[in-house]
Design a protein around this motif. Structure first.
Motif, PDB file in Angstrom:
ATOM      1  N   ASN A 181     -56.796 -23.918 -32.942  1.00 21.88           N
ATOM      2  CA  ASN A 181     -57.226 -22.619 -32.764  1.00 21.88           C
ATOM      3  C   ASN A 181     -57.327 -21.888 -34.348  1.00 21.88           C
ATOM      4  OD1 ASN A 181     -54.630 -21.856 -31.273  1.00 21.88           O
ATOM      5  ND2 ASN A 181     -53.858 -24.018 -31.521  1.00 21.88           N
ATOM      6  N   ARG A 182     -57.149 -21.315 -34.328  1.00 23.14           N
ATOM      7  CA  ARG A 182     -57.740 -20.288 -35.561  1.00 23.14           C
ATOM      8  C   ARG A 182     -56.500 -20.070 -36.650  1.00 23.14           C
ATOM      9  NH1 ARG A 182     -59.766 -15.498 -31.636  1.00 23.14           N
ATOM     10  NH2 ARG A 182     -61.327 -17.284 -29.931  1.00 23.14           N
ATOM     11  N   LEU A 183     -55.826 -20.888 -36.982  1.00 18.59           N
ATOM     12  CA  LEU A 183     -54.536 -20.557 -38.067  1.00 18.59           C
ATOM     13  C   LEU A 183     -55.598 -20.852 -39.468  1.00 18.59           C
ATOM     14  CD1 LEU A 183     -52.176 -23.112 -36.965  1.00 18.59           C
ATOM     15  CD2 LEU A 183     -52.003 -20.754 -36.588  1.00 18.59           C
ATOM     16  N   GLU A 184     -55.168 -19.614 -40.460  1.00 17.81           N
ATOM     17  CA  GLU A 184     -55.900 -19.906 -41.792  1.00 17.81           C
ATOM     18  C   GLU A 184     -54.837 -19.695 -42.446  1.00 17.81           C
ATOM     19  OE1 GLU A 184     -57.934 -15.962 -41.798  1.00 17.81           O
ATOM     20  OE2 GLU A 184     -58.547 -16.078 -40.475  1.00 17.81           O
ATOM     21  N   ASN A 205     -58.222 -26.264 -37.377  1.00 19.27           N
ATOM     22  CA  ASN A 205     -58.341 -24.824 -37.957  1.00 19.27           C
ATOM     23  C   ASN A 205     -59.246 -24.492 -38.698  1.00 19.27           C
ATOM     24  OD1 ASN A 205     -55.618 -23.690 -36.174  1.00 19.27           O
ATOM     25  ND2 ASN A 205     -55.108 -26.473 -36.282  1.00 19.27           N
ATOM     26  N   LYS A 206     -58.782 -22.915 -39.558  1.00 16.29           N
ATOM     27  CA  LYS A 206     -59.325 -22.747 -40.159  1.00 16.29           C
ATOM     28  C   LYS A 206     -58.823 -22.678 -41.970  1.00 16.29           C
ATOM     29  CE  LYS A 206     -61.579 -19.265 -37.288  1.00 16.29           C
ATOM     30  NZ  LYS A 206     -62.307 -18.280 -36.902  1.00 16.29           N
ATOM     31  N   LEU A 207     -57.647 -23.670 -41.867  1.00 10.49           N
ATOM     32  CA  LEU A 207     -57.255 -23.426 -43.465  1.00 10.49           C
ATOM     33  C   LEU A 207     -57.894 -23.894 -44.076  1.00 10.49           C
ATOM     34  CD1 LEU A 207     -54.144 -25.727 -41.380  1.00 10.49           C
ATOM     35  CD2 LEU A 207     -54.101 -23.700 -42.523  1.00 10.49           C
ATOM     36  N   LYS A 230     -60.892 -26.236 -43.517  1.00 12.38           N
ATOM     37  CA  LYS A 230     -61.614 -25.677 -44.837  1.00 12.38           C
ATOM     38  C   LYS A 230     -61.108 -26.210 -45.840  1.00 12.38           C
ATOM     39  CE  LYS A 230     -63.965 -22.534 -42.079  1.00 12.38           C
ATOM     40  NZ  LYS A 230     -64.596 -21.211 -41.403  1.00 12.38           N
ATOM     41  N   LEU A 231     -60.325 -26.831 -45.544  1.00  9.19           N
ATOM     42  CA  LEU A 231     -59.015 -27.147 -46.988  1.00  9.19           C
ATOM     43  C   LEU A 231     -60.145 -27.769 -47.886  1.00  9.19           C
ATOM     44  CD1 LEU A 231     -56.146 -29.778 -45.084  1.00  9.19           C
ATOM     45  CD2 LEU A 231     -56.292 -27.534 -45.914  1.00  9.19           C
ATOM     46  N   ASN A 232     -59.743 -26.815 -49.679  1.00  6.79           N
ATOM     47  CA  ASN A 232     -61.328 -26.900 -50.489  1.00  6.79           C
ATOM     48  C   ASN A 232     -59.928 -27.765 -51.669  1.00  6.79           C
ATOM     49  OD1 ASN A 232     -59.808 -24.824 -52.074  1.00  6.79           O
ATOM     50  ND2 ASN A 232     -61.551 -23.276 -50.679  1.00  6.79           N
ATOM     51  N   LYS A 233     -58.662 -27.899 -51.644  1.00  7.41           N
ATOM     52  CA  LYS A 233     -57.768 -27.752 -53.074  1.00  7.41           C
ATOM     53  C   LYS A 233     -56.270 -27.817 -52.227  1.00  7.41           C
ATOM     54  CE  LYS A 233     -56.278 -23.429 -53.876  1.00  7.41           C
ATOM     55  NZ  LYS A 233     -56.380 -22.462 -55.013  1.00  7.41           N
ATOM     56  N   LEU A 234     -55.498 -28.733 -52.519  1.00  7.69           N
ATOM     57  CA  LEU A 234     -54.740 -29.867 -51.992  1.00  7.69           C
ATOM     58  C   LEU A 234     -53.664 -29.486 -53.224  1.00  7.69           C
ATOM     59  CD1 LEU A 234     -54.742 -32.642 -49.808  1.00  7.69           C
ATOM     60  CD2 LEU A 234     -54.521 -29.913 -49.117  1.00  7.69           C
ATOM     61  N   LEU A 250     -57.749 -36.128 -43.521  1.00  9.03           N
ATOM     62  CA  LEU A 250     -58.285 -35.399 -44.692  1.00  9.03           C
ATOM     63  C   LEU A 250     -59.433 -35.216 -44.333  1.00  9.03           C
ATOM     64  CD1 LEU A 250     -55.857 -35.610 -47.580  1.00  9.03           C
ATOM     65  CD2 LEU A 250     -56.061 -33.953 -46.208  1.00  9.03           C
ATOM     66  N   ASP A 251     -60.316 -35.787 -42.803  1.00  8.79           N
ATOM     67  CA  ASP A 251     -61.337 -36.003 -43.441  1.00  8.79           C
ATOM     68  C   ASP A 251     -62.172 -34.514 -42.564  1.00  8.79           C
ATOM     69  OD1 ASP A 251     -59.818 -36.812 -41.410  1.00  8.79           O
ATOM     70  OD2 ASP A 251     -61.916 -36.395 -39.670  1.00  8.79           O
ATOM     71  N   ASP A 252     -63.742 -34.308 -43.016  1.00 15.00           N
ATOM     72  CA  ASP A 252     -64.714 -33.177 -42.901  1.00 15.00           C
ATOM     73  C   ASP A 252     -63.690 -31.893 -43.036  1.00 15.00           C
ATOM     74  OD1 ASP A 252     -66.070 -32.058 -41.473  1.00 15.00           O
ATOM     75  OD2 ASP A 252     -66.069 -32.545 -39.366  1.00 15.00           O
ATOM     76  N   ASN A 253     -63.154 -32.001 -44.386  1.00 16.58           N
ATOM     77  CA  ASN A 253     -62.907 -30.232 -45.037  1.00 16.58           C
ATOM     78  C   ASN A 253     -63.541 -30.111 -46.451  1.00 16.58           C
ATOM     79  OD1 ASN A 253     -60.032 -29.559 -44.175  1.00 16.58           O
ATOM     80  ND2 ASN A 253     -59.903 -31.670 -43.980  1.00 16.58           N
ATOM     81  N   GLN A 254     -63.739 -29.378 -46.976  1.00 13.75           N
ATOM     82  CA  GLN A 254     -63.980 -29.537 -48.572  1.00 13.75           C
ATOM     83  C   GLN A 254     -63.859 -29.479 -49.916  1.00 13.75           C
ATOM     84  OE1 GLN A 254     -67.021 -27.580 -48.021  1.00 13.75           O
ATOM     85  NE2 GLN A 254     -66.617 -28.014 -45.757  1.00 13.75           N
ATOM     86  N   LEU A 255     -63.209 -30.708 -49.701  1.00 20.03           N
ATOM     87  CA  LEU A 255     -63.091 -31.388 -50.692  1.00 20.03           C
ATOM     88  C   LEU A 255     -63.155 -32.162 -51.925  1.00 20.03           C
ATOM     89  CD1 LEU A 255     -59.457 -33.526 -49.349  1.00 20.03           C
ATOM     90  CD2 LEU A 255     -59.815 -31.115 -50.748  1.00 20.03           C
ATOM     91  N   SER A 256     -63.371 -31.701 -52.982  1.00 16.58           N
ATOM     92  CA  SER A 256     -64.170 -31.866 -54.097  1.00 16.58           C
ATOM     93  C   SER A 256     -63.467 -32.872 -55.097  1.00 16.58           C
ATOM     94  CB  SER A 256     -64.607 -31.074 -54.932  1.00 16.58           C
ATOM     95  OG  SER A 256     -64.630 -29.814 -55.639  1.00 16.58           O
ATOM     96  N   HIS A 257     -62.464 -32.448 -55.220  1.00 14.91           N
ATOM     97  CA  HIS A 257     -61.237 -33.347 -55.660  1.00 14.91           C
ATOM     98  C   HIS A 257     -59.885 -32.882 -55.161  1.00 14.91           C
ATOM     99  CE1 HIS A 257     -64.125 -32.143 -59.248  1.00 14.91           C
ATOM    100  NE2 HIS A 257     -63.828 -32.965 -59.482  1.00 14.91           N
ATOM    101  N   ILE A 258     -59.024 -34.005 -55.856  1.00 16.26           N
ATOM    102  CA  ILE A 258     -57.405 -34.669 -55.286  1.00 16.26           C
ATOM    103  C   ILE A 258     -56.448 -34.624 -56.838  1.00 16.26           C
ATOM    104  CG2 ILE A 258     -57.559 -34.863 -52.618  1.00 16.26           C
ATOM    105  CD1 ILE A 258     -57.112 -38.177 -53.141  1.00 16.26           C
ATOM    106  N   PRO A 259     -55.240 -33.536 -56.495  1.00 21.00           N
ATOM    107  CA  PRO A 259     -54.891 -33.980 -57.939  1.00 21.00           C
ATOM    108  C   PRO A 259     -54.196 -35.380 -58.143  1.00 21.00           C
ATOM    109  CG  PRO A 259     -53.297 -32.953 -56.247  1.00 21.00           C
ATOM    110  CD  PRO A 259     -54.710 -32.850 -55.985  1.00 21.00           C
ATOM    111  N   ALA A 260     -53.857 -35.801 -59.204  1.00 17.89           N
ATOM    112  CA  ALA A 260     -53.726 -36.981 -59.591  1.00 17.89           C
ATOM    113  C   ALA A 260     -52.057 -36.866 -59.235  1.00 17.89           C
ATOM    114  CB  ALA A 260     -54.038 -37.807 -61.385  1.00 17.89           C
ATOM    115  N   GLY A 261     -51.582 -38.260 -58.530  1.00 20.25           N
ATOM    116  CA  GLY A 261     -50.242 -38.347 -58.296  1.00 20.25           C
ATOM    117  C   GLY A 261     -50.569 -37.629 -56.781  1.00 20.25           C
TER     118      GLY A 261
END
Length: 332
Positions: A181-184, A205-207, A230-234, A250-261
């Motif tokens: 879909n086009r969910l942001e 989607n476009k999350l 388009k997930l760039n942070k969690l 979580l593949d094919d997103n824009q993650l450069s880091h994930i938070p500890a834990g």
């Protein structure tokens, strides 16, 4: 006596003729009370000739553009109706009123956009499939309160948002597909009513991010698909309540880091149950948590050696697991 026998014979002949009727261009399987009209030049719903005891009806790849309550009333015992890949453009508000036993309705790949209030409220539906249509708004008014539906598929539409009001009417839902879909954005706490949810598909989607409280009530979730957004942070506590989760993509997103834990609560991941590939990982000191987690949980990760650095330039293409403490500027 002869008169009684003659009447009996005529009644049986009439009954058998009715029970064994079948619409032109369709195939009827009488023993299992099923009718299939597949890839035939139908332009109107084949009410005439449908066996009244039909419980399963499939009409697919036809040119039918509309369907009404009157059409469906010809089969009052209907339990499953598949209307895949026709040309349906609208539905009657009372569409299901005459089929009180219907539990499965599949309207995949039609041309539905705006659906009327109450359209799915007159039958005890368990499975509702609206995949690959033109729907822009998933309206809570489609349903009555406390719906019995357990599976909703709205994938492949034009949704930009989903309302909490819709989910409040789906307390028994265990499978929700909103992919393609086009969910942001998905509002915080909007999934709270879905305490029985086991499978959630939000891929393609476009999350950009997800609220930390989004999944706090979905403790029975076992499959979560977030690929191709388009997930760039969690947020750090996003998966805090997901101790039953077996698969996370979580593949094919824009993650450069994930938070500890972030991944620590995921005790039930299957072998190769986590997919982190195709993200632009930044291999600096902030990747330490992921680096250490991958070392300990290699078997739970899909193709762990392909989780690679996108930067800095000196480490581009290197598998994160292969890095050394000195390369990450970590203190021993």
């Amino acid at each position: 006596m002869k008169s009684w026998c003659a009447l009996t014979f005529l009644w049986l002949a009439h009954f058998c003729h009715g029970a064994l009727s079948c619409p032109a261009l369709c195939t009827c399987y009488y023993r299992r009370a099923e009718v299939v009209c597949n890839e035939v030049p139908l332009t109107e719903y084949p009410s005439k000739g449908l066996p009244t005891n039909t419980t399963m009806l499939t009409i697919q790849f036809t040119n039918i553009t509309s369907i009404s309550e009157q059409h469906l009333s010809a089969t009052p015992l209907l339990q499953a109706l598949q209307l895949y890949s026709n040309h349906l453009q609208d539905l009657s508000p009372d569409l299901l009123r005459g089929i009180p036993h219907l539990h499965t309705l599949d309207l995949t790949e039609n041309k539905l956009s705006d659906l009327p209030a109450g359209v799915f409220s007159h039958a005890p539906l368990l499975n509702l499939v609206l995949k690959n249509n033109l729907i822009e708004n998933a309206d809570a008014e489609w349903l009555h309160g406390n719906s019995s539906i357990t599976w909703v598929d709205l994938s492949g539409n034009r949704l930009t948002k989903v309302t909490a009001a819709l989910f409040q009417k789906l307390p028994h839902l265990d499978n929700l597909d909103l992919s393609n879909n086009r969910l942001e954005k998905i509002s915080a706490n909007s999934l709270d009513p879905l305490t029985k949810l086991e499978r959630l598909n939000l891929q393609n989607n476009k999350l950009i991010t997800l609220d930390a409280s989004l999944l706090q009530s979905t403790r029975n979730l076992t499959y979560l698909f977030l690929s191709r957004n388009k997930l760039n942070k969690l947020p750090q506590g996003l998966f805090q309540e997901l101790a039953q989760l077996k698969h996370l993509s979580l593949d094919d997103n824009q993650l450069s880091h994930i938070p500890a834990g972030l991944l620590d609560p995921l005790h039930s991941l299957d072998e190769e149950g986590l997919d982190l590939t195709a993200n632009p990982w930044l291999c600096d000191s902030k990747v330490e948590y992921l680096w250490r987690w991958l070392q300990k949980n290699k078997k739970k990760v899909f193709l762990p050696e392909t989780i690679t650095c996108a930067s800095p330039q000196s480490l581009v293409g290197r598998s994160i697991m292969s890095l050394t403490e000195s390369e990450l500027n970590l203190q021993s």
